[in-house]
Design a protein around this motif. Structure first.
Motif, PDB file in Angstrom:
ATOM      1  N   PHE A 201       0.883  -1.028   0.324  1.00 46.94           N
ATOM      2  CA  PHE A 201      -0.208   0.143  -0.413  1.00 46.94           C
ATOM      3  C   PHE A 201       0.614   1.287  -0.519  1.00 46.94           C
ATOM      4  N   TRP A 202       1.764   1.672   0.596  1.00 49.61           N
ATOM      5  CA  TRP A 202       2.803   2.224   1.105  1.00 49.61           C
ATOM      6  C   TRP A 202       3.194   2.216   0.288  1.00 49.61           C
ATOM      7  N   LEU A 203       4.133   1.554  -0.756  1.00 50.29           N
ATOM      8  CA  LEU A 203       4.689   1.490  -1.790  1.00 50.29           C
ATOM      9  C   LEU A 203       4.106   1.483  -3.687  1.00 50.29           C
ATOM     10  N   THR A 204       2.809   1.134  -3.442  1.00 42.95           N
ATOM     11  CA  THR A 204       1.997   1.993  -4.545  1.00 42.95           C
ATOM     12  C   THR A 204       1.805   3.044  -4.153  1.00 42.95           C
ATOM     13  N   LYS A 205       1.072   4.257  -3.172  1.00 40.47           N
ATOM     14  CA  LYS A 205       1.307   5.186  -3.344  1.00 40.47           C
ATOM     15  C   LYS A 205       2.550   6.341  -3.434  1.00 40.47           C
ATOM     16  N   ALA A 206       3.635   5.845  -2.909  1.00 39.41           N
ATOM     17  CA  ALA A 206       4.025   6.794  -3.164  1.00 39.41           C
ATOM     18  C   ALA A 206       4.707   6.353  -4.815  1.00 39.41           C
ATOM     19  N   ALA A 207       4.796   5.352  -5.440  1.00 33.52           N
ATOM     20  CA  ALA A 207       4.667   4.836  -6.690  1.00 33.52           C
ATOM     21  C   ALA A 207       4.175   5.986  -7.277  1.00 33.52           C
ATOM     22  N   VAL A 208       2.612   5.841  -7.134  1.00 38.56           N
ATOM     23  CA  VAL A 208       2.133   6.281  -8.491  1.00 38.56           C
ATOM     24  C   VAL A 208       2.218   7.866  -9.073  1.00 38.56           C
ATOM     25  N   ALA A 209       2.624   7.923  -7.614  1.00 40.10           N
ATOM     26  CA  ALA A 209       2.459   9.804  -7.358  1.00 40.10           C
ATOM     27  C   ALA A 209       4.039  10.257  -8.443  1.00 40.10           C
ATOM     28  N   ARG A 210       4.605   8.940  -8.892  1.00 41.80           N
ATOM     29  CA  ARG A 210       5.605   9.383  -9.983  1.00 41.80           C
ATOM     30  C   ARG A 210       5.487   8.932 -11.160  1.00 41.80           C
ATOM     31  N   MET A 211       5.057   7.848 -11.361  1.00 40.28           N
ATOM     32  CA  MET A 211       4.718   7.030 -12.385  1.00 40.28           C
ATOM     33  C   MET A 211       3.497   7.665 -13.345  1.00 40.28           C
ATOM     34  N   THR A 212       4.245   7.746 -15.308  1.00 36.63           N
ATOM     35  CA  THR A 212       3.261   8.454 -16.014  1.00 36.63           C
ATOM     36  C   THR A 212       2.823   6.996 -16.564  1.00 36.63           C
ATOM     37  N   ALA A 213       1.379   7.684 -17.936  1.00 39.13           N
ATOM     38  CA  ALA A 213       0.851   6.406 -18.844  1.00 39.13           C
ATOM     39  C   ALA A 213       2.087   5.532 -19.190  1.00 39.13           C
ATOM     40  N   GLY A 214       1.734   4.203 -18.561  1.00 45.53           N
ATOM     41  CA  GLY A 214       2.769   3.363 -19.300  1.00 45.53           C
ATOM     42  C   GLY A 214       3.124   2.272 -18.476  1.00 45.53           C
ATOM     43  N   ALA A 215       3.494   3.148 -17.106  1.00 45.82           N
ATOM     44  CA  ALA A 215       4.167   2.121 -16.063  1.00 45.82           C
ATOM     45  C   ALA A 215       2.964   0.852 -15.482  1.00 45.82           C
ATOM     46  N   VAL A 216       3.695   0.270 -14.980  1.00 45.83           N
ATOM     47  CA  VAL A 216       2.762  -1.163 -14.204  1.00 45.83           C
ATOM     48  C   VAL A 216       3.670  -1.293 -12.970  1.00 45.83           C
ATOM     49  N   ILE A 217       2.187  -1.843 -12.099  1.00 46.02           N
ATOM     50  CA  ILE A 217       2.641  -2.387 -10.844  1.00 46.02           C
ATOM     51  C   ILE A 217       2.421  -3.929 -11.354  1.00 46.02           C
ATOM     52  N   VAL A 218       3.112  -4.489 -10.210  1.00 43.41           N
ATOM     53  CA  VAL A 218       3.001  -5.541  -9.956  1.00 43.41           C
ATOM     54  C   VAL A 218       2.797  -6.686  -8.477  1.00 43.41           C
ATOM     55  N   ASN A 219       2.317  -7.197  -8.260  1.00 44.77           N
ATOM     56  CA  ASN A 219       1.612  -8.008  -7.197  1.00 44.77           C
ATOM     57  C   ASN A 219       1.954  -9.182  -7.115  1.00 44.77           C
ATOM     58  N   THR A 220       2.602  -9.364  -5.962  1.00 53.27           N
ATOM     59  CA  THR A 220       3.001 -11.400  -6.618  1.00 53.27           C
ATOM     60  C   THR A 220       2.053 -11.997  -4.790  1.00 53.27           C
ATOM     61  N   SER A 221       1.217 -12.193  -5.642  1.00 54.82           N
ATOM     62  CA  SER A 221       0.116 -12.915  -4.366  1.00 54.82           C
ATOM     63  C   SER A 221       0.194 -14.544  -4.452  1.00 54.82           C
ATOM     64  N   SER A 222      -0.908 -15.315  -4.282  1.00 57.65           N
ATOM     65  CA  SER A 222      -0.065 -16.633  -4.442  1.00 57.65           C
ATOM     66  C   SER A 222      -1.547 -17.893  -4.426  1.00 57.65           C
ATOM     67  N   GLU A 223      -1.671 -18.827  -4.846  1.00 59.60           N
ATOM     68  CA  GLU A 223      -2.517 -19.742  -4.809  1.00 59.60           C
ATOM     69  C   GLU A 223      -3.250 -20.433  -3.371  1.00 59.60           C
ATOM     70  N   GLN A 224      -3.119 -19.313  -2.277  1.00 53.71           N
ATOM     71  CA  GLN A 224      -3.290 -19.287  -0.947  1.00 53.71           C
ATOM     72  C   GLN A 224      -4.645 -18.529  -0.701  1.00 53.71           C
ATOM     73  N   ALA A 225      -4.801 -17.185  -1.412  1.00 48.78           N
ATOM     74  CA  ALA A 225      -5.723 -16.130  -1.960  1.00 48.78           C
ATOM     75  C   ALA A 225      -6.541 -16.530  -2.132  1.00 48.78           C
ATOM     76  N   SER A 226      -6.995 -18.003  -2.678  1.00 45.33           N
ATOM     77  CA  SER A 226      -7.766 -18.878  -2.780  1.00 45.33           C
ATOM     78  C   SER A 226      -8.643 -19.660  -1.847  1.00 45.33           C
ATOM     79  N   ASP A 227      -7.143 -20.549  -1.380  1.00 45.49           N
ATOM     80  CA  ASP A 227      -7.100 -22.146  -1.144  1.00 45.49           C
ATOM     81  C   ASP A 227      -5.950 -21.870  -0.046  1.00 45.49           C
TER      82      ASP A 227
END
Ligand code: NAD
Ligand code: MG
Length: 331
Positions: A201-227
């Motif tokens: 949350f903190w990193l995304t907030k700080a990054a979005v303030a600097r990012m421009t069109a074309g930027a990407v955020i990639v989050n690592t989730s897991s199969e643990q999210a639903s199982d």
């Protein structure tokens, strides 16, 4: 002979592990021996299968001290310019899945900053050397993500030293097995939430303030999210949170031209698992419950982190890219 040669390397790896894992329970060893899928590629034919030798490292653990050592694609990943000129910050980029992403990004033409805990300096040095070997800029920024001020500074420093920020990979996480809810202290719960939910949350907030069109955020989730596993209560709920966060932020950032995707791994052979993330029993049989009967190696998921950030997949946002060896895929 098929183009997938299972004969020699598999035998050598398997024999070594069988000896080292002599302490494993016969039932576990039998389960592991039964659950082996056919190799899907020549490289996969050589990847280790359970039973694994018992091993334990203090948190957060080092890839360099694991037996067998994970394959992060050091000698195998081949780039093709998919991320040329991009500037990426990867948390947990020292080892495991984050290291595989860092190597792949550098070979795809990106400059890469990695964050990790100070105790992981030896692993981080190897990654920095690998990025520089590609002729790319590498920035090492150790520090603890449980601190909001540090998260802000991390994004600032990465953007300053890379000359901007096009990709943020929220990959760091804390995972500690606890048999019962009574064993999860408030301090444990807090550490897991701070690392796995607050930091993205903190990193995304700080990054979005600097990012421009074309930027990407990639989050690592897991199969643990639903199982979720019964012994990973606090960790599993954070993987669900991150998946949900991916989808809300993807919608919110469409108006800015910033994409947000997630990668969802199944069982992968990384330091997380040998430094308190799994019981010794689970570790020795690690990967045996996946249909392929073995854990993934970080090298086998790197291309999904590339895909998640690839500008040619410009219609893909809010997506979950999975790699589970045939198991469940969180939706
Ligand atoms: P890993 O141990 O190699 O990576 C986790 C990293 O998190 C560490 O290297 C460390 O640098 C970082 N980290 C942890 N606490 C931190 C803190 N307080 N401050 C800064 N950095 C911190 O293990 P991995 O398995 O490659 O984990 C990477 C991601 O993959 C995690 O998000 C994890 O949830 C996810 N994942 C792993 C598996 C698996 O089986 N290994 C399965 C599904 C999802
Ligand atoms: Mg590490």
């Amino acid at each position: 002979m098929s183009d997938i040669d299972t004969s020699r390397r598999t035998f050598v790896v398997g024999a070594g592990l069988a000896t080292a894992a002599a302490g494993a329970s016969p039932a576990l060893a039998q389960e592991a021996a039964n659950a082996v899928g056919a190799p899907t590629t020549p490289a996969a034919a050589a990847y280790p299968k359970p039973p694994f030798p018992p091993q334990r490292q203090p948190w957060p653990g080092l890839a360099s001290k694991m037996t067998p050592r994970p394959d992060h694609g050091e000698t195998s990943y081949k780039g093709s310019g998919k991320l040329t000129g991009k500037r990426a910050l990867i948390t947990g980029g020292d080892s495991g899945i984050g290291r595989a992403a860092a190597i792949a990004y550098a070979r795809e033409g990106a400059d890469v900053a990695i964050n990790y805990l100070p105790a992981e300096e030896p692993d981080a040095r190897e990654v920095i050397a690998l990025i520089r070997a590609e002729g790319r800029r590498a920035v090492a920024i150790p520090g603890d993500l449980r601190d909001e001020g540090f998260c802000r500074k991390l994004v600032e420093q990465a953007a300053r030293e890379l000359g901007g920020l096009d990709i943020l990979v929220n990959n760091a996480a804390r995972q500690q097995t606890k048999p019962a809810i009574a064993d999860i202290s408030s301090a444990d719960f807090d550490a897991t939430m701070k690392t796995n939910v607050y930091a993205p949350f903190w990193l995304t907030k700080a990054a979005v303030a600097r990012m421009t069109a074309g930027a990407v955020i990639v989050n690592t989730s897991s199969e643990q999210a639903s199982d979720p596993s019964e012994d990973l209560v606090d960790y599993a709920l954070t993987r669900a949170a991150v998946l949900n966060f991916t989808k809300s932020m993807a919608k919110q950032l469409v108006s800015k031209g910033i994409r947000v995707n997630a990668v969802a791994p199944g069982p992968f052979w990384t330091p997380l698992q040998v430094s308190g993330g799994a019981t010794q029993e689970k570790l020795q049989a690690f990967g045996s419950t996946s249909p392929m009967g073995r854990p993934g190696q970080p090298a086998e998921i790197a291309a999904l982190f590339v895909a998640a950030a690839d500008p040619s997949l410009s219609y893909s946002t809010g997506q979950v890219f999975g790699s589970t060896g045939g198991g469940g895929q969180p939706a």
